[in-house]
Design a protein around this motif. Sequence first.
Motif, short mmCIF file in Angstrom:
data_model
loop_
_atom_site.label_atom_id
_atom_site.label_comp_id
_atom_site.label_asym_id
_atom_site.label_seq_id
_atom_site.Cartn_x
_atom_site.Cartn_y
_atom_site.Cartn_z
N GLN A 50 64.46 101.15 -4.93
CA GLN A 50 65.92 100.93 -4.72
C GLN A 50 65.93 99.33 -5.05
O GLN A 50 65.05 98.75 -4.60
CB GLN A 50 66.64 101.24 -3.44
N LEU A 51 67.22 98.72 -5.46
CA LEU A 51 67.63 97.28 -5.26
C LEU A 51 67.90 97.21 -3.92
O LEU A 51 68.87 97.99 -3.17
CB LEU A 51 68.50 97.17 -6.20
N HIS A 53 69.92 95.16 -2.38
CA HIS A 53 71.41 94.96 -1.81
C HIS A 53 71.98 96.32 -2.10
O HIS A 53 73.35 96.24 -1.68
CB HIS A 53 71.93 93.93 -2.85
N GLY A 54 71.54 97.35 -2.52
CA GLY A 54 72.09 98.62 -2.68
C GLY A 54 72.04 99.41 -3.94
O GLY A 54 72.32 98.64 -5.10
N SER A 55 71.71 100.41 -4.09
CA SER A 55 71.65 101.02 -5.42
C SER A 55 71.23 102.54 -5.19
O SER A 55 70.80 102.89 -4.42
CB SER A 55 70.63 100.37 -6.52
N PRO A 56 71.26 103.43 -6.38
CA PRO A 56 70.50 104.82 -6.18
C PRO A 56 69.18 104.43 -5.98
O PRO A 56 68.60 103.48 -6.47
CB PRO A 56 71.20 105.25 -7.46
N THR A 57 68.58 105.78 -5.84
CA THR A 57 66.89 105.59 -5.85
C THR A 57 66.31 105.98 -7.26
O THR A 57 66.93 107.03 -7.88
CB THR A 57 66.48 106.73 -4.92
N GLY A 58 65.51 105.34 -7.62
CA GLY A 58 64.55 105.42 -9.08
C GLY A 58 63.31 105.88 -8.63
O GLY A 58 62.55 105.67 -7.59
N PHE A 77 67.03 100.26 -13.55
CA PHE A 77 68.06 99.74 -13.03
C PHE A 77 68.76 99.06 -14.18
O PHE A 77 69.96 98.38 -13.99
CB PHE A 77 68.06 98.92 -11.83
N ASP A 78 68.49 99.09 -15.38
CA ASP A 78 68.99 98.20 -16.65
C ASP A 78 69.29 96.79 -16.43
O ASP A 78 70.31 96.41 -16.49
CB ASP A 78 70.21 99.25 -16.87
N HIS A 92 65.12 97.02 3.30
CA HIS A 92 65.92 96.34 2.25
C HIS A 92 65.82 94.98 2.53
O HIS A 92 66.42 94.30 2.09
CB HIS A 92 66.97 97.05 2.08
N LYS A 202 70.25 88.44 -3.79
CA LYS A 202 71.46 89.18 -3.53
C LYS A 202 71.49 89.80 -2.22
O LYS A 202 70.38 90.76 -2.07
CB LYS A 202 71.72 89.92 -4.57
#
Length: 320
Positions: A50-51, A53-58, A77-78, A92, A202
């Motif tokens: 994940q990123l 600072h917050g993101s979906p799980t890849g 995450f493009d 995190h 971030k």
Amino acid sequence: MQRAGRHGRQPPEGGPMENGVGQEPGTPEPPGPAAPRAPRARPRLVFHTQLAHGSPTGRIEGFTNVKELYAKIAEVFDISPTEILFCTLNTHKVDMQKLLGGQIGLEDFIFAHVRGETKEVEVTKTEDALGLTITDNGAGYAFIKRIKEGSIINRLQTVCVGDSIEAINDHTIVGCRHYEVARMLRELPRAQPFTLRLVQPKKAFDMIGQRTRTGKSPGEGRVVSGKETLRLRTQGPAVLEEEPSPSEEEAARRVDDLLESYMGIRDSELASTMVEAAKGSPSVAQLAQGLDSVLGEFAFPQEFVAEVWAAVCHPKEDKE
């Protein structure tokens, strides 16, 4: 793994199966060289990410070094791989005790910390040491791993652990290793102001305002869930290794502490390499020769080499 042609895939109608199995009787296959044995399949290693600072799980797989790892995360995450400052394992937060180094436990969760705001700070070097410990991400970014209490940098509230050092006096240091950056900072003249351009990671909402100074935490230590780890190498493919023994981990920690004390850097992979060299060296002189042959660019002082040898080969004496 099942071989092709067994328990499922059928041969095309009117044709033989692979390796001659299932041919019509009376039509033997002409003699020929034996087919080469298929190479043993490598285990498929998939990691969750994940990123920070917050993101979906890849999900990522198929990387053999840090640069490839960053490229895989960026693809999921493009984003550009150059956006990633560093990664932590299983948290995190900007926790320097959970940094991703040269090894990843097979069940570790990877959090990528990406570029946030850029800031500039003017520093006057009133002492020889700034109070910084520098490390790098293995992909071109050096960043602050520790700030010593009471030091010059500690008095500058805008400088935080986790900040990437992008430039010194407008001279970019992107692409430099951590020991090169530490050397540049040590060689700056006293009483002459200089400027640091920093990039902070971030932060999520619950991390805003957080400032870690020493990098210590109650649960200090590397979190590894599996019995094996994936060892990332700067040259050559990644390999699966058994976890180091507690004594090897302790020796590497002690050498890492020495690196910070003598050079202002921390590097767990470098510390592990030095532990291996010390274990095979019966004397300080031989260790110095071995380190000079493979790590000559560091120019380790003799007293430091002696400390490393004692920390690995005579830890009880070193504790007294």
